[in-house]
Design an enzyme around this catalytic site. Structure first.
Site, PDB file in Angstrom:
ATOM      1  N   SER A  64     -16.594 -17.701  31.106  1.00  0.00           N
ATOM      2  CA  SER A  64     -17.370 -16.634  31.728  1.00  0.00           C
ATOM      3  C   SER A  64     -16.675 -16.222  33.017  1.00  0.00           C
ATOM      4  CB  SER A  64     -18.780 -17.169  32.014  1.00  0.00           C
ATOM      5  OG  SER A  64     -19.552 -16.200  32.672  1.00  0.00           O
ATOM      6  N   HIS A 102     -28.865 -21.941  37.932  1.00  0.00           N
ATOM      7  CA  HIS A 102     -28.501 -20.672  37.315  1.00  0.00           C
ATOM      8  C   HIS A 102     -29.485 -19.570  37.659  1.00  0.00           C
ATOM      9  CE1 HIS A 102     -27.477 -17.509  34.398  1.00  0.00           C
ATOM     10  NE2 HIS A 102     -26.262 -17.922  34.655  1.00  0.00           N
ATOM     11  N   HIS A 120     -17.730 -12.536  29.256  1.00  0.00           N
ATOM     12  CA  HIS A 120     -17.748 -13.912  28.782  1.00  0.00           C
ATOM     13  C   HIS A 120     -17.400 -13.966  27.292  1.00  0.00           C
ATOM     14  CE1 HIS A 120     -22.278 -14.369  27.436  1.00  0.00           C
ATOM     15  NE2 HIS A 120     -21.540 -13.893  26.483  1.00  0.00           N
TER      16      HIS A 120
END
Lengths: 344, 344
Positions: free
Chosen positions: A211, A291, A315
């Site tokens: 990513s 996250h 990603h």
């Protein structure tokens, strides 16, 4: 608006996508489109690690590897990135992509298998981590077209805007196999050792994400906002995964800066991480505080800058079958990559 | 660990849940458990609105309504909440719950239909918003047991910890109908008017959420953190939905403070909002900047305080069939509740 899954990989769904056909994502994203003749690709991570005082010893092997990539049957695309891992080792990973496994096999037997197969003269560790997924088993996503990265560099081009993104579950819905398969993991990876070479005996449906971020085109103001408001949250989350990821099913995470082929820094970074399963990656992404902080920071950033944002995001996510994986480590410390999966 | 869907409502899935059976949520949550004889419930919202200078005129009708709730066949549970709506009208909503629709029908024809059916003597507007969903069509979620709210107050008790929560999609996975049905909306609501009474002709699979907070048990420090760090984000998101929710499929949102039966303030609040579909609610919750901010703030709060947190959170979410809805408005301004759905 296009479906993320190309026509030639569509099948009768036994597992519905998470959004209906009338869903309209709030901003555009794009996926790489491959020729329908491509059935399997190869993603090969060649790593070298050294204590900081020995980083000079990586130069020779890396130059040899670069030269090998230019040999016949070499990769269609490769790049290189650097970081210092949790044990303090400088690590350089050269990532090479093929869309023809037969070509890869020829190249690997002549030019690649020695990377970990043979002892290096220098005080370095080397590792080879290879996935060769069927095209049903990975997906890509790009915030903008025109500059492919990773496996997308082998694609014929990009899609138009796709429907399946900007919601949790989009990653899964873009993987063709998700139409019929939960991609549940089975088994657990194990480490075997023989003559200084450690191999990981893989488990089914391991997950890999790469990513990336590219701030090459961002002006000073946008770059400042990225490094002040977004990057610290990203770094903190990446550090968490590297240190404590096993608690969420993440075997290892490398948050790396892309370097030029001469080793010089670039305006790009990415993280790559190995996961027990796509589920584990989903759960961390969707609800882990680290996250959620990254997602919140990125959302504030993109909301503030709007469509003028020059930061590029992308990603690629792969769910690999047991027989699509290969892991070999030589002279590496025991916290390297998938060696950590043995749960010492 | 239990499944959120009780045994007697399980069916052969044609639509998989988003998580597998080995999923373990990172913290406990609970659902209300009803006797299997309960097949349909009634959630009735009786609202009254007045310009601030006329709030006194709400006292009489509210006292009458309270008395009516005590009549035979009255609700098994009711509560009342207050807010000032976007048009500046003080609004008090009395919410009553039944688990026997026949009992409700008897009560309503004698004691409830006049709420909007008859003109009030005072300068107030009234509205009646009723859902009567089958038990397959709603779900509840509580952060702690022991203090049921809303429809859960009619349940026999709480489950043990359930699996289907703490991930995006859990809400859907807890609704029994999701086992076989996407619950896609069809049609659009319309408003009809006759003799000063406006009715909303409903569409199929309208969605209602009531989502509440209870800081009664929180000590000063926790309360301060809630009001400084979480509540402002919550209020901002609720204001957005009330003002601009139509852009995300939210017809109306009321962020209200619970009041005692004597009108006095309590340590509880909740929001209730009407949505075009469960999908629309999912999309806003998962990715709209205003809810990402709420989620991030709540997560920081709960991460900081940990299991010692005394704040109680709950919600109930219903997806109502076309024939399970009733909306009537008398003397209400045109931005009241589902009247806004006509898209003037």
């Amino acid at each position: 608006m296009e479906d993320a899954i190309p026509e030639h990989l569509k099948t009768v769904r036994t597992r519905p996508a998470r959004v209906r056909e009338d869903y309209e994502p709030p901003y555009p994203s794009f996926v790489a489109r491959y020729d329908s003749s491509v059935r399997k690709v190869v993603m090969a991570y060649f790593g070298i690690q050294a204590r900081p005082e020995n980083e000079g010893h990586t130069v020779g092997p890396l130059a040899q590897l670069s030269a090998a990539f230019d040999a016949p049957d070499g990769p269609g695309h490769w790049d290189r990135a650097r970081y210092v891992d949790g044990a303090g080792f400088v690590t350089l990973v050269s990532i090479a992509y093929w869309d023809d496994p037969a070509s890869f096999d020829r190249w690997f037997s002549r030019n690649g298998s020695g990377w970990t197969g043979e002892e290096k003269a220098a005080p370095v560790g080397t590792f080879t981590e290879i996935l060769r997924p069927a095209v049903e088993r990975y997906e890509t996503l790009f915030s903008a077209t025109g500059r492919p990265e990773g496996i997308a560099a082998l694609a014929g081009g990009f899609s138009d805007m796709v429907r399946e993104h900007a919601y949790w579950g989009g990653m899964r819905d873009r993987i063709p196999l998700s139409q019929t398969d939960a991609m549940a993991p089975s088994g657990s990876p194990a480490v075997s050792e023989s003559g200084g070479l450690r191999r990981v005996v893989p488990h089914h449906n391991l997950c890999l994400i790469r990513s990336g971020q590219d701030w090459t085109d961002a002006d000073d103001e946008e770059r400042q906002m990225y490094f002040e408001d977004v990057e610290p949250a990203l770094r903190s989350g990446m550090d968490f995964l590297a240190r404590e990821g096993m608690s969420c099913g993440c075997f290892d995470n490398r948050y790396m800066m892309v370097v030029g082929k001469d080793g010089s820094p670039t305006g790009k970074s990415f993280a790559m991480s190995w996961w027990k399963s796509l589920d584990a990656l989903e759960r961390w992404s969707e609800s882990h505080p680290t996250h959620v902080a990254i997602f919140g920071a990125a959302m504030r950033y993109l909301t503030t800058i709007g469509p003028a944002a020059k930061l590029r995001l992308y990603h690629e996510v792969t769910v690999a079958a047991e027989d699509e994986q290969f892991f070999e480590y030589r002279n590496c410390h025991p916290d390297t990559g998938m060696l950590r999966s043995s749960g010492r």
